[in-house]
Design a protein around this motif. Structure first.
Motif, PDB file in Angstrom:
ATOM      1  N   GLY A   1      -0.966  -9.097  -4.126  1.00 32.10           N
ATOM      2  CA  GLY A   1      -0.815  -8.430  -2.834  1.00 32.10           C
ATOM      3  C   GLY A   1       0.628  -8.230  -2.407  1.00 32.10           C
ATOM      4  O   GLY A   1       0.977  -7.192  -1.853  1.00 32.10           O
ATOM      5  N   VAL A   2       1.483  -9.204  -2.689  1.00 34.67           N
ATOM      6  CA  VAL A   2       2.891  -9.068  -2.294  1.00 34.67           C
ATOM      7  C   VAL A   2       3.541  -7.933  -3.083  1.00 34.67           C
ATOM      8  O   VAL A   2       4.228  -7.089  -2.509  1.00 34.67           O
ATOM      9  CB  VAL A   2       3.653 -10.403  -2.485  1.00 34.67           C
ATOM     10  N   ASP A   3       3.302  -7.896  -4.395  1.00 33.17           N
ATOM     11  CA  ASP A   3       3.848  -6.810  -5.215  1.00 33.17           C
ATOM     12  C   ASP A   3       3.345  -5.455  -4.733  1.00 33.17           C
ATOM     13  O   ASP A   3       4.097  -4.485  -4.673  1.00 33.17           O
ATOM     14  CB  ASP A   3       3.475  -6.998  -6.687  1.00 33.17           C
TER      15      ASP A   3
ATOM     16  N   GLY B   1       4.209  -3.398   6.333  1.00 30.96           N
ATOM     17  CA  GLY B   1       4.595  -4.182   5.164  1.00 30.96           C
ATOM     18  C   GLY B   1       5.403  -5.405   5.540  1.00 30.96           C
ATOM     19  O   GLY B   1       5.148  -6.509   5.052  1.00 30.96           O
ATOM     20  N   LEU B   2       6.392  -5.208   6.402  1.00 34.62           N
ATOM     21  CA  LEU B   2       7.227  -6.333   6.832  1.00 34.62           C
ATOM     22  C   LEU B   2       6.410  -7.391   7.567  1.00 34.62           C
ATOM     23  O   LEU B   2       6.593  -8.593   7.353  1.00 34.62           O
ATOM     24  CB  LEU B   2       8.376  -5.831   7.708  1.00 34.62           C
ATOM     25  N   ARG B   3       5.486  -6.938   8.423  1.00 31.80           N
ATOM     26  CA  ARG B   3       4.639  -7.896   9.151  1.00 31.80           C
ATOM     27  C   ARG B   3       3.736  -8.678   8.207  1.00 31.80           C
ATOM     28  O   ARG B   3       3.542  -9.883   8.365  1.00 31.80           O
ATOM     29  CB  ARG B   3       3.816  -7.179  10.206  1.00 31.80           C
ATOM     30  N   ALA B   4       3.171  -7.977   7.238  1.00 31.33           N
ATOM     31  CA  ALA B   4       2.288  -8.654   6.283  1.00 31.33           C
ATOM     32  C   ALA B   4       3.074  -9.682   5.467  1.00 31.33           C
ATOM     33  O   ALA B   4       2.619 -10.818   5.292  1.00 31.33           O
ATOM     34  CB  ALA B   4       1.624  -7.631   5.358  1.00 31.33           C
ATOM     35  N   ILE B   5       4.258  -9.302   5.002  1.00 34.52           N
ATOM     36  CA  ILE B   5       5.087 -10.233   4.237  1.00 34.52           C
ATOM     37  C   ILE B   5       5.476 -11.437   5.098  1.00 34.52           C
ATOM     38  O   ILE B   5       5.444 -12.588   4.641  1.00 34.52           O
ATOM     39  CB  ILE B   5       6.355  -9.534   3.688  1.00 34.52           C
ATOM     40  N   GLN B   6       5.808 -11.192   6.371  1.00 28.34           N
ATOM     41  CA  GLN B   6       6.159 -12.298   7.268  1.00 28.34           C
ATOM     42  C   GLN B   6       4.992 -13.260   7.431  1.00 28.34           C
ATOM     43  O   GLN B   6       5.155 -14.476   7.374  1.00 28.34           O
ATOM     44  CB  GLN B   6       6.598 -11.777   8.631  1.00 28.34           C
ATOM     45  N   ARG B   7       3.787 -12.711   7.627  1.00 30.70           N
ATOM     46  CA  ARG B   7       2.608 -13.573   7.800  1.00 30.70           C
ATOM     47  C   ARG B   7       2.310 -14.372   6.542  1.00 30.70           C
ATOM     48  O   ARG B   7       1.918 -15.531   6.615  1.00 30.70           O
ATOM     49  CB  ARG B   7       1.404 -12.727   8.218  1.00 30.70           C
TER      50      ARG B   7
ATOM     51  N   VAL C   1       5.186  -4.478  -1.541  1.00 32.24           N
ATOM     52  CA  VAL C   1       6.561  -4.043  -1.836  1.00 32.24           C
ATOM     53  C   VAL C   1       6.559  -2.640  -2.451  1.00 32.24           C
ATOM     54  O   VAL C   1       7.362  -1.782  -2.067  1.00 32.24           O
ATOM     55  CB  VAL C   1       7.272  -5.071  -2.759  1.00 32.24           C
ATOM     56  N   LYS C   2       5.653  -2.379  -3.389  1.00 37.71           N
ATOM     57  CA  LYS C   2       5.564  -1.047  -4.012  1.00 37.71           C
ATOM     58  C   LYS C   2       5.200   0.016  -2.980  1.00 37.71           C
ATOM     59  O   LYS C   2       5.745   1.121  -2.988  1.00 37.71           O
ATOM     60  CB  LYS C   2       4.549  -1.054  -5.153  1.00 37.71           C
ATOM     61  N   ALA C   3       4.270  -0.310  -2.096  1.00 42.07           N
ATOM     62  CA  ALA C   3       3.873   0.654  -1.062  1.00 42.07           C
ATOM     63  C   ALA C   3       5.046   0.962  -0.143  1.00 42.07           C
ATOM     64  O   ALA C   3       5.275   2.119   0.232  1.00 42.07           O
ATOM     65  CB  ALA C   3       2.694   0.113  -0.258  1.00 42.07           C
ATOM     66  N   MET C   4       5.786  -0.066   0.212  1.00 47.52           N
ATOM     67  CA  MET C   4       6.957   0.137   1.071  1.00 47.52           C
ATOM     68  C   MET C   4       8.010   0.982   0.355  1.00 47.52           C
ATOM     69  O   MET C   4       8.611   1.874   0.948  1.00 47.52           O
ATOM     70  CB  MET C   4       7.553  -1.210   1.496  1.00 47.52           C
ATOM     71  N   ALA C   5       8.209   0.735  -0.934  1.00 48.42           N
ATOM     72  CA  ALA C   5       9.204   1.488  -1.703  1.00 48.42           C
ATOM     73  C   ALA C   5       8.794   2.950  -1.860  1.00 48.42           C
ATOM     74  O   ALA C   5       9.641   3.849  -1.801  1.00 48.42           O
ATOM     75  CB  ALA C   5       9.410   0.842  -3.071  1.00 48.42           C
ATOM     76  N   SER C   6       7.497   3.192  -2.026  1.00 49.12           N
ATOM     77  CA  SER C   6       7.042   4.576  -2.221  1.00 49.12           C
ATOM     78  C   SER C   6       6.983   5.357  -0.911  1.00 49.12           C
ATOM     79  O   SER C   6       6.841   6.578  -0.927  1.00 49.12           O
ATOM     80  CB  SER C   6       5.679   4.598  -2.911  1.00 49.12           C
ATOM     81  N   ALA C   7       7.091   4.677   0.209  1.00 49.97           N
ATOM     82  CA  ALA C   7       7.051   5.354   1.514  1.00 49.97           C
ATOM     83  C   ALA C   7       8.245   4.906   2.358  1.00 49.97           C
ATOM     84  O   ALA C   7       8.104   4.490   3.494  1.00 49.97           O
ATOM     85  CB  ALA C   7       5.739   5.038   2.215  1.00 49.97           C
ATOM     86  N   GLU C   8       9.426   5.005   1.755  1.00 52.87           N
ATOM     87  CA  GLU C   8      10.643   4.515   2.412  1.00 52.87           C
ATOM     88  C   GLU C   8      10.875   5.117   3.793  1.00 52.87           C
ATOM     89  O   GLU C   8      11.406   4.472   4.679  1.00 52.87           O
ATOM     90  CB  GLU C   8      11.871   4.813   1.542  1.00 52.87           C
TER      91      GLU C   8
END
Length: 182
Positions: A149-151, A170-176, A154-161
């Motif tokens: 899920g983390v990867d 993405g940032l909220r999910a990673i923080q949680r 990150v990929k989703a965030m990179a593809s939709a910069e």
């Protein structure tokens, strides 16, 4: 919304006693491959869950497990994945249910569907919300990480910069995940 809540509360006891909630879950179990039934059942579940009075009945009938099994049975159907995620977001309003979603395979099903339906923005939005909800539970952070899920985030965030909403989700999910990954 206020009138809807009044009607839901006024008839809550009668609805619970009628057995309709068990029938909704039973229909979803029996007809999990029929898109119209899945959409109608999930919509009705979300509608009834506007009132907390029904939450216990849905939990007693294993609604979360049924919806997750519906996701697994319809991995290639983006519209069923979307309504299932919407329904699980509403069901995942307390820590016990959020934890249960992780142990019942909700994280695995959500990540698999997100990887399968990468190009469907409406589904992705619901799946992000669900994954973010599930990341609130201590035990789920490890499952999200183990399932890739983390990867994927990150990929989703990179593809939709340039997409601000994707970056925030993405940032909220990673923080949680980081907060609960201890």
């Amino acid at each position: 919304a206020q009138k809807t809540n009044f009607v839901l509360k006024k008839y809550a006891e009668e609805v619970c006693e009628s057995g309709i909630i068990m029938h909704i879950i039973g229909a979803l179990n029996r007809h999990c491959k029929v898109r119209a039934i899945v959409q109608a059942a999930c919509t009705l579940i979300r509608y009834l869950l506007r009132s907390d009075m029904y939450r216990h009945e849905f939990l007693k009938c294993h609604a979360a497990k049924t919806v997750i099994m519906t996701m697994a049975a319809n991995a290639s159907d983006q519209s069923i994945q979307k309504v299932a995620c919407q329904t699980l977001v509403v069901l995942a309003w307390d820590q016990a249910t959020v934890g249960e979603l992780g142990t019942l395979g909700g994280i695995t099903a959500t990540i698999k569907a997100m990887n399968t339906h990468k190009k469907h923005a409406a589904f992705q939005d619901q799946a992000w919300r669900l994954l973010s909800h599930m990341a609130h539970h201590d035990g789920n952070a490890a499952i999200i990480t183990k399932e890739g899920g983390v990867d994927m985030i990150v990929k989703a965030m990179a593809s939709a910069e340039r997409d601000k909403a994707t970056q925030v989700r993405g940032l909220r999910a990673i923080q949680r995940i980081a907060d609960n990954g201890d």
